[in-house]
Design a protein around this motif. Structure first.
Motif, PDB file in Angstrom:
ATOM      1  N   ILE A  32       0.842  -1.201   0.000  1.00 28.51           N
ATOM      2  CA  ILE A  32       0.000   0.000   0.000  1.00 28.51           C
ATOM      3  C   ILE A  32       0.875   1.248   0.000  1.00 28.51           C
ATOM      4  CG2 ILE A  32      -1.659   1.322   1.376  1.00 28.51           C
ATOM      5  CD1 ILE A  32      -2.882  -1.373   2.229  1.00 28.51           C
ATOM      6  N   VAL A  35       2.172   2.060  -3.452  1.00 28.09           N
ATOM      7  CA  VAL A  35       1.167   2.719  -4.290  1.00 28.09           C
ATOM      8  C   VAL A  35       1.086   4.200  -3.912  1.00 28.09           C
ATOM      9  CG1 VAL A  35      -1.271   2.810  -4.916  1.00 28.09           C
ATOM     10  CG2 VAL A  35      -0.166   0.609  -4.573  1.00 28.09           C
ATOM     11  N   ALA A  47       2.136   3.765 -10.324  1.00 28.40           N
ATOM     12  CA  ALA A  47       1.072   3.598  -9.338  1.00 28.40           C
ATOM     13  C   ALA A  47       0.131   2.468  -9.743  1.00 28.40           C
ATOM     14  CB  ALA A  47       0.298   4.898  -9.161  1.00 28.40           C
ATOM     15  N   TYR A  51      -0.483  -0.844  -7.793  1.00 29.47           N
ATOM     16  CA  TYR A  51      -1.876  -1.080  -7.397  1.00 29.47           C
ATOM     17  C   TYR A  51      -2.309  -2.504  -7.737  1.00 29.47           C
ATOM     18  CZ  TYR A  51      -6.977  -0.766  -7.425  1.00 29.47           C
ATOM     19  OH  TYR A  51      -8.310  -0.996  -7.203  1.00 29.47           O
ATOM     20  N   ASN A  52      -1.916  -2.981  -8.903  1.00 28.46           N
ATOM     21  CA  ASN A  52      -2.294  -4.332  -9.308  1.00 28.46           C
ATOM     22  C   ASN A  52      -1.716  -5.391  -8.373  1.00 28.46           C
ATOM     23  OD1 ASN A  52      -3.853  -3.517 -11.463  1.00 28.46           O
ATOM     24  ND2 ASN A  52      -2.125  -3.500 -12.878  1.00 28.46           N
ATOM     25  N   CYS A  54      -0.889  -4.841  -5.295  1.00 27.23           N
ATOM     26  CA  CYS A  54      -1.539  -4.604  -4.014  1.00 27.23           C
ATOM     27  C   CYS A  54      -2.922  -5.256  -3.980  1.00 27.23           C
ATOM     28  CB  CYS A  54      -1.639  -3.102  -3.765  1.00 27.23           C
ATOM     29  SG  CYS A  54      -2.336  -2.674  -2.177  1.00 27.23           S
ATOM     30  N   LYS A  76      -9.054  -0.877  -1.709  1.00 27.57           N
ATOM     31  CA  LYS A  76      -8.964  -0.823  -3.169  1.00 27.57           C
ATOM     32  C   LYS A  76      -9.655   0.427  -3.702  1.00 27.57           C
ATOM     33  CE  LYS A  76     -10.331  -5.248  -3.648  1.00 27.57           C
ATOM     34  NZ  LYS A  76     -10.731  -6.498  -4.310  1.00 27.57           N
ATOM     35  N   LEU A  79      -7.522   3.617  -2.872  1.00 28.62           N
ATOM     36  CA  LEU A  79      -6.330   3.712  -3.712  1.00 28.62           C
ATOM     37  C   LEU A  79      -6.705   4.064  -5.150  1.00 28.62           C
ATOM     38  CD1 LEU A  79      -4.261   0.695  -2.370  1.00 28.62           C
ATOM     39  CD2 LEU A  79      -3.805   3.112  -1.997  1.00 28.62           C
ATOM     40  N   GLN A  80      -7.779   3.463  -5.653  1.00 26.15           N
ATOM     41  CA  GLN A  80      -8.197   3.739  -7.026  1.00 26.15           C
ATOM     42  C   GLN A  80      -8.620   5.191  -7.189  1.00 26.15           C
ATOM     43  OE1 GLN A  80      -8.005   1.292  -9.549  1.00 26.15           O
ATOM     44  NE2 GLN A  80      -8.153   3.155 -10.735  1.00 26.15           N
ATOM     45  N   ILE A  83      -5.479   7.256  -7.429  1.00 27.85           N
ATOM     46  CA  ILE A  83      -4.808   7.071  -8.724  1.00 27.85           C
ATOM     47  C   ILE A  83      -5.541   7.853  -9.805  1.00 27.85           C
ATOM     48  CG2 ILE A  83      -4.293   5.397 -10.539  1.00 27.85           C
ATOM     49  CD1 ILE A  83      -3.674   3.388  -8.302  1.00 27.85           C
TER      50      ILE A  83
END
Length: 87
Positions: A32, A35, A47, A51-52, A54, A76, A79-80, A83
């Protein structure tokens, strides 16, 4: 400490599992942070790659019973969103 043989064995096994789970949680937190570091740098490609990996860690933590499915979903999503805000 327990006195019965079965309880001593149970204690040892629980302690081993605790160490494994703690190591897994630590590795997940590191993913995490990778990311978030890529987001801070403004590097969207890096990132997304972090992320993938993670996401796969989060999903495996749910399947192993280390984390609740809502925890993984929330992480998720957060984080998305970050991003996507890079632009």
């Amino acid at each position: 400490m327990a006195h019965m043989k079965q309880q001593i064995k149970r204690y040892k096994n629980d302690y081993k599992k605790h160490l494994i789970n703690a190591a897994f949680k630590s590795a997940l937190k590191t993913e995490i942070k990778k990311v978030l570091a890529a987001i801070e740098a403004g590097n969207k490609e890096e990132a997304l790659k972090a992320y993938n990996s993670c996401v796969s860690k989060l999903d495996s933590s749910v399947s192993k019973g280390i984390h609740h499915k809502n925890y993984a979903s929330r992480q998720k999503s957060r984080l998305q969103k970050k991003i996507n805000s890079i632009g």
